[in-house]
Scaffold this motif. Structure first.
Motif, PDB file in Angstrom:
ATOM      1  N   GLY A  64      -0.547 -40.118 -43.123  1.00  0.00           N
ATOM      2  CA  GLY A  64      -1.206 -41.181 -43.869  1.00  0.00           C
ATOM      3  C   GLY A  64      -2.574 -41.532 -43.322  1.00  0.00           C
ATOM      4  N   LEU A  65      -2.921 -41.019 -42.131  1.00  0.00           N
ATOM      5  CA  LEU A  65      -4.238 -41.339 -41.571  1.00  0.00           C
ATOM      6  C   LEU A  65      -5.267 -40.312 -42.038  1.00  0.00           C
ATOM      7  CD1 LEU A  65      -3.304 -42.207 -37.870  1.00  0.00           C
ATOM      8  CD2 LEU A  65      -3.937 -43.798 -39.688  1.00  0.00           C
ATOM      9  N   ASP A  66      -6.452 -40.788 -42.405  1.00  0.00           N
ATOM     10  CA  ASP A  66      -7.510 -39.834 -42.745  1.00  0.00           C
ATOM     11  C   ASP A  66      -8.063 -39.221 -41.452  1.00  0.00           C
ATOM     12  OD1 ASP A  66      -9.796 -41.282 -41.686  1.00  0.00           O
ATOM     13  OD2 ASP A  66      -9.603 -42.639 -43.395  1.00  0.00           O
TER      14      ASP A  66
ATOM     15  N   ALA B  70       6.947 -47.292 -33.183  1.00  0.00           N
ATOM     16  CA  ALA B  70       6.012 -47.387 -34.311  1.00  0.00           C
ATOM     17  C   ALA B  70       6.710 -46.702 -35.478  1.00  0.00           C
ATOM     18  CB  ALA B  70       4.699 -46.697 -33.973  1.00  0.00           C
ATOM     19  N   PHE B  71       7.008 -47.493 -36.498  1.00  0.00           N
ATOM     20  CA  PHE B  71       7.865 -47.000 -37.582  1.00  0.00           C
ATOM     21  C   PHE B  71       7.145 -45.985 -38.470  1.00  0.00           C
ATOM     22  CE2 PHE B  71      10.005 -50.851 -36.352  1.00  0.00           C
ATOM     23  CZ  PHE B  71      11.333 -50.625 -36.620  1.00  0.00           C
ATOM     24  N   GLN B  72       7.959 -45.032 -38.981  1.00  0.00           N
ATOM     25  CA  GLN B  72       7.415 -44.094 -39.967  1.00  0.00           C
ATOM     26  C   GLN B  72       7.011 -44.845 -41.238  1.00  0.00           C
ATOM     27  OE1 GLN B  72      10.073 -40.841 -40.925  1.00  0.00           O
ATOM     28  NE2 GLN B  72       8.613 -39.863 -42.317  1.00  0.00           N
ATOM     29  N   TYR B  73       7.851 -45.807 -41.614  1.00  0.00           N
ATOM     30  CA  TYR B  73       7.540 -46.623 -42.789  1.00  0.00           C
ATOM     31  C   TYR B  73       7.530 -48.097 -42.398  1.00  0.00           C
ATOM     32  CZ  TYR B  73       8.857 -42.240 -45.036  1.00  0.00           C
ATOM     33  OH  TYR B  73       8.933 -40.929 -45.390  1.00  0.00           O
TER      34      TYR B  73
ATOM     35  N   LEU C 214      -7.384 -40.750 -37.825  1.00  0.00           N
ATOM     36  CA  LEU C 214      -6.527 -40.026 -36.881  1.00  0.00           C
ATOM     37  C   LEU C 214      -7.194 -39.979 -35.510  1.00  0.00           C
ATOM     38  CD1 LEU C 214      -3.987 -38.306 -36.346  1.00  0.00           C
ATOM     39  CD2 LEU C 214      -5.361 -36.298 -36.921  1.00  0.00           C
ATOM     40  N   ARG C 215      -8.499 -39.670 -35.507  1.00  0.00           N
ATOM     41  CA  ARG C 215      -9.225 -39.591 -34.234  1.00  0.00           C
ATOM     42  C   ARG C 215      -9.235 -40.958 -33.549  1.00  0.00           C
ATOM     43  NH1 ARG C 215     -13.804 -37.617 -36.095  1.00  0.00           N
ATOM     44  NH2 ARG C 215     -14.744 -39.689 -36.022  1.00  0.00           N
ATOM     45  N   ILE C 216      -9.470 -42.003 -34.346  1.00  0.00           N
ATOM     46  CA  ILE C 216      -9.551 -43.356 -33.773  1.00  0.00           C
ATOM     47  C   ILE C 216      -8.192 -43.795 -33.222  1.00  0.00           C
ATOM     48  CG2 ILE C 216      -9.839 -45.794 -34.381  1.00  0.00           C
ATOM     49  CD1 ILE C 216     -11.978 -44.731 -36.460  1.00  0.00           C
ATOM     50  N   VAL C 217      -7.143 -43.625 -34.035  1.00  0.00           N
ATOM     51  CA  VAL C 217      -5.818 -44.082 -33.616  1.00  0.00           C
ATOM     52  C   VAL C 217      -5.335 -43.267 -32.407  1.00  0.00           C
ATOM     53  CG1 VAL C 217      -3.393 -44.234 -34.311  1.00  0.00           C
ATOM     54  CG2 VAL C 217      -5.176 -45.055 -35.847  1.00  0.00           C
ATOM     55  N   ALA C 218      -5.574 -41.949 -32.451  1.00  0.00           N
ATOM     56  CA  ALA C 218      -5.178 -41.112 -31.312  1.00  0.00           C
ATOM     57  C   ALA C 218      -5.933 -41.543 -30.057  1.00  0.00           C
ATOM     58  CB  ALA C 218      -5.440 -39.641 -31.619  1.00  0.00           C
ATOM     59  N   GLY C 219      -7.212 -41.868 -30.240  1.00  0.00           N
ATOM     60  CA  GLY C 219      -8.000 -42.359 -29.108  1.00  0.00           C
ATOM     61  C   GLY C 219      -7.405 -43.640 -28.560  1.00  0.00           C
TER      62      GLY C 219
ATOM     63  N   GLU D  32       1.454 -56.308 -46.034  1.00  0.00           N
ATOM     64  CA  GLU D  32       1.539 -56.422 -47.489  1.00  0.00           C
ATOM     65  C   GLU D  32       0.257 -55.922 -48.137  1.00  0.00           C
ATOM     66  OE1 GLU D  32       3.249 -59.584 -50.751  1.00  0.00           O
ATOM     67  OE2 GLU D  32       1.745 -60.294 -49.353  1.00  0.00           O
ATOM     68  N   GLY D  33       0.398 -54.928 -48.978  1.00  0.00           N
ATOM     69  CA  GLY D  33      -0.760 -54.363 -49.652  1.00  0.00           C
ATOM     70  C   GLY D  33      -1.633 -53.511 -48.743  1.00  0.00           C
ATOM     71  N   PHE D  34      -1.205 -53.316 -47.476  1.00  0.00           N
ATOM     72  CA  PHE D  34      -1.960 -52.427 -46.590  1.00  0.00           C
ATOM     73  C   PHE D  34      -1.811 -51.006 -47.117  1.00  0.00           C
ATOM     74  CE2 PHE D  34      -2.024 -54.769 -42.220  1.00  0.00           C
ATOM     75  CZ  PHE D  34      -2.222 -55.986 -42.843  1.00  0.00           C
ATOM     76  N   SER D  35      -2.857 -50.192 -46.985  1.00  0.00           N
ATOM     77  CA  SER D  35      -2.720 -48.778 -47.326  1.00  0.00           C
ATOM     78  C   SER D  35      -1.846 -48.112 -46.271  1.00  0.00           C
ATOM     79  CB  SER D  35      -4.094 -48.125 -47.362  1.00  0.00           C
ATOM     80  OG  SER D  35      -4.557 -47.919 -46.035  1.00  0.00           O
ATOM     81  N   GLY D  36      -1.379 -46.897 -46.565  1.00  0.00           N
ATOM     82  CA  GLY D  36      -0.525 -46.172 -45.621  1.00  0.00           C
ATOM     83  C   GLY D  36      -1.168 -46.098 -44.240  1.00  0.00           C
ATOM     84  N   GLY D  37      -2.444 -45.741 -44.222  1.00  0.00           N
ATOM     85  CA  GLY D  37      -3.156 -45.611 -42.947  1.00  0.00           C
ATOM     86  C   GLY D  37      -3.325 -46.949 -42.244  1.00  0.00           C
ATOM     87  N   GLU D  38      -3.567 -48.005 -43.027  1.00  0.00           N
ATOM     88  CA  GLU D  38      -3.749 -49.332 -42.425  1.00  0.00           C
ATOM     89  C   GLU D  38      -2.457 -49.825 -41.771  1.00  0.00           C
ATOM     90  OE1 GLU D  38      -7.220 -50.642 -45.623  1.00  0.00           O
ATOM     91  OE2 GLU D  38      -5.153 -51.300 -45.939  1.00  0.00           O
ATOM     92  N   LYS D  39      -1.336 -49.494 -42.393  1.00  0.00           N
ATOM     93  CA  LYS D  39      -0.047 -49.871 -41.791  1.00  0.00           C
ATOM     94  C   LYS D  39       0.129 -49.183 -40.438  1.00  0.00           C
ATOM     95  CE  LYS D  39       2.483 -50.770 -46.048  1.00  0.00           C
ATOM     96  NZ  LYS D  39       3.382 -50.240 -47.053  1.00  0.00           N
TER      97      LYS D  39
END
Ligand SMILES: Nc1ncnc2c1ncn2[C@@H]1O[C@H](COP(=O)(O)OP(=O)(O)OP(=O)(O)O)[C@@H](O)[C@H]1O
Ligand SMILES: [Mg+2]
Lengths: 262, 450
Positions: A183-185, A91-94, A189-194, A152-159
């Motif tokens: 970049g995750l709010d 999972a890329f940093q950028y 963060l809780r959702i993605v970590a889950g 494309e046009g995704f926010s940092g968190g959406e990417k």
């Protein structure tokens, strides 16, 4: 793949690498077994992303010495796409933006190449649609993102969410997550970590690169490594991360303890 | 008036145009002299009007503004003679498109009834092929595409063996698309053919027209198509040029649009060694819409030139032009797109964009979008971009298990996507996709060409 709990997944021995003649990795050692979660921390520019991209096969880096063995095979001999098909995921940093290519076309092609490699029939657009909707739930992503161009046009968190969606689709044996938390709010963060926890089990392993203890509250690592100037200079447990959070990296340089192995 | 240009030349490029003087073998006189005879007196008289023009205008050259950017070497150094019936080989390749059952096939510009399919012919469409044209045709023939415009229009008028004319009656919305198939056959000596068609849509009529070009051998083709759209008429037009690798292809698409009419052109070029497409469009009434979508896919040493002109001279006109090119090998594309908004064309909304993707350092593009605005209350935009295929994008796809060739195909399809997603026909899309797939293969070393 037939990975059993506790099996050796990744063994990195004295890995050195350079980019355009500049040495970046200066002897990295790391051992990862099935069922383990590892965290790599370390100051900016210490070589964490370099290490992760070398594992994924990025063509810009040259390995100058050392070895990387993945499931008993020489990982460095494989093309990037072959690494992916045998279960290595970064999972890329950028994460990159790919204009004009819809996320669903991209995800379906990626998923189907993996199915093909496993001798499974490919999914058509309709079947894939159903399949991907279950996976969207892992990261609570809006289906609307499937129709947009890749990142494309995704926010940092959406990417970052989109990266973990790809992890959910490709079901890797070794997932390397490069600053997926940045970049995750707080809720994301809780959702993605889950989601990552849902995808983790006794037959795969995770290496997380992060700057913050916060992520480690959600995904608990057995091993915390500190990378510094192209080496893993210290290995410990969760308590090491807490100590780093409190004290920073400077005290490590004074102690200069040799690198440990998980 | 604004204008901007963009050139991208390969590294190490040397301009040879000055030092190189290839032997010109293209002879206008020979083509005129050997033109096929026609029996119809009216047609012959009309053809004869063009003789003097063709001779007087002479060969195109770099000193003429319209040809300044066009590399003419391949065209002018091929010793073309006029195509005769004898050039046609017996068995033409099967170029039928399943979704386009109504098919008019022309071999070297001559109607081939045996290969054509005109049943069941839709009510409301009058078809004339051959020499004797209906009276209405004479109101427009040669008036939409003027022979003064270009020597290849003049040559076409002088040499065409016949005209295909389609007239759609007022208010008729024709559901069945009509496919014009133009085949050039030049099995031995290089031969030149001159297809000519005229489509008239009366007020509120609607039609879908597809023209495709194919050829074998060193065929030359100068096609001229004229379109007349009545008030509120709609034409959906696809031009697909897939001539053989030795062909030289020129096509003029000239369109007159009356009040409230819609004209949509999807122009796709994948074939020929040398190609030039010249769409010339004039909005002749208010509230008229024009959509131009172009896609050029070239490899090897192919050259393709797109010279478009769009004249908006009435209020509330609308136009969109998107022209894309993907260039591999040492291919060269030229785009010159003029949009002219006259003083009385207030509240006009015109947009033009040219985007080029270069797959190799030897590929080259010359892009000249030109916006000429005389009206003051208008919304006009234009632009041009040139980019390379990003290796980081290919790696991102590889890291997800997608091999580089499939990744490149996905990226190229993505680049072409805005054009390919136009409502079109799956079989035609598949032909274009095949050309895209060809382009996404890694380039062979230069000395490995057969
Ligand atoms: N082309 C290059 N030439 C020279 N040095 C480079 C090149 N590319 C990257 N580097 C350097 O390599 C080093 C390691 O970079 P890397 O991205 O691996 O660090 P990182 O540990 O991931 O940092 P961060 O925490 O900021 O993400 C940096 O000092 C960077 O400037
Ligand atoms: Mg990094």
């Amino acid at each position: 793949m037939g990975v059993e709990p506790g099996d050796l997944i990744l063994s990195v021995v004295d890995l050195t690498a350079e980019i355009e003649g500049t040495p970046i990795l200066k002897g990295v050692n790391l051992t990862v077994r099935a069922g383990e979660v590892h965290a790599i921390m370390g100051p900016n520019g210490s070589g964490k992303s370099t290490f992760s991209k070398i594992l994924a096969g990025h063509p810009d880096y040259t390995v100058t010495a050392g070895s990387v063995t993945y499931l008993g095979e020489d990982l460095l001999a494989l093309e990037p796409e072959e690494r992916s098909r045998t279960g290595v995921f970064l999972a890329f940093q950028y994460p990159l933006e790919i204009p004009g290519v819809t996320n669903s076309d991209f995800l379906r092609l990626a998923h189907n190449t993996h199915r093909k490699a496993q001798g499974l029939p490919e999914l058509d657009a309709l079947d894939f649609d159903e399949y991907v909707h279950d996976k969207l739930d892992v990261v609570k992503m809006d289906p609307g993102f499937l129709d947009r161009s890749v990142n494309e046009g995704f926010s940092g968190g959406e990417k970052k969410r989109n990266e973990i969606l790809q992890m959910a689709l490709l079901e890797p044996t070794l997932a390397i997550l490069d600053e997926t938390d940045s970049g995750l709010d707080i809720d994301a963060l809780r959702i993605v970590a889950g989601g990552v926890n849902q995808l983790t089990h006794a037959r795969n392993a995770i290496v997380m690169i992060t700057h913050y203890q916060r992520l480690l509250n959600y995904i608990t690592p057995q091993f915390v490594h500190v990378m510094e100037a192209g080496r893993i200079v210290r290995t410990g447990g969760q308590d090491l991360a807490e100590e780093l959070e409190a004290r920073g990296y400077d005290w490590l340089r004074d102690e200069a303890t040799p690198a440990g192995v998980g | 008036m604004t204008g901007c240009g963009m050139r991208r030349r390969p590294r190490g490029w040397v301009d040879m145009s000055l030092s190189l003087s290839p032997a010109v073998t293209f002879a206008i006189g020979d083509l005129l002299e050997g033109r096929p005879a026609v029996a119809d007196a009216a047609l012959q008289a009309w053809r004869n009007q063009a003789l003097g023009w063709a001779l007087e205008m002479g060969l195109p050259g770099a000193s003429q503004e319209a040809w300044r950017l066009t590399p003419l070497k391949t065209l002018l150094t091929t010793p073309f003679r006029p195509a005769g019936r004898g050039d046609a080989v017996d068995q033409a390749p099967d170029l039928a498109v399943p979704e386009l059952p109504l098919r008019l096939v022309f071999v070297n510009g001559v109607f081939d009834a045996a290969q054509s399919q005109v049943e069941p012919w839709p009510a409301g469409v009058t078809l004339t092929v051959g020499e004797s044209l209906p009276p209405t045709a004479w109101d427009y023939l040669g008036k939409v595409a003027s022979l003064e415009q270009d020597v290849f229009v003049a040559l076409n008028q002088a040499c065409t063996p016949g005209v295909v004319c389609l007239e759609v009656a007022a208010g008729r919305r024709i559901q069945q698309p009509i496919h014009l198939v133009f085949i050039g056959q030049s099995p031995s000596q290089p031969s030149f053919n001159f297809p000519r068609w005229l489509v008239i849509l009366e007020d509120q009529a609607e039609l879908t027209l597809v023209e495709t070009y194919h050829s074998t051998g060193p065929a030359g083709c100068s096609a001229v198509g004229e379109v007349v759209l009545g008030a509120h008429a709609r034409l959906n037009h696809t031009y697909l040029q897939q001539e053989g690798p030795q062909a030289c292809h020129l096509a003029h698409t000239a369109v007159h649009q009356a009040t409230g009419s819609h004209y949509d052109l999807l122009a796709i070029t994948t074939g020929a060694s040398f190609a030039r497409h010249t769409p010339t469009l004039r909005q002749q009434g208010p509230e008229t819409m024009t959509h131009l979508s172009g896609l050029v896919l070239l490899q090897g040493q192919q050259v393709a030139d797109t010279h478009s002109f769009l004249g908006l001279s009435h209020p509330q006109g609308y136009s969109r032009q998107l022209h894309k090119a993907i260039l591999g090998g040492s291919a060269q594309a030229i785009f010159s797109g003029r949009v002219r908004v006259a003083a009385q064309a207030q509240q006009t909304n015109a947009g033009q964009l040219n985007r080029t993707l270069l797959l190799s350092p030897q590929a080259r593009v010359d892009s000249q979008p030109q916006l000429e605005i005389e009206a003051d209350d208008v919304k006009c935009t234009h632009g041009a971009t040139v980019s390379d295929l990003d290796p980081a994008e290919v790696f991102y796809l590889q890291s997800r298990g997608i091999d580089p060739a499939a990744g490149r195909t996905l990226l190229l399809t993505g680049f072409a996507g805005e054009i390919l997603q136009h409502p079109s026909f799956p079989s035609l899309k598949a032909r274009v996709q095949a050309a895209l797939n060809d382009l996404s293969r890694p380039a062979a070393p230069p000395d490995a060409t057969p």
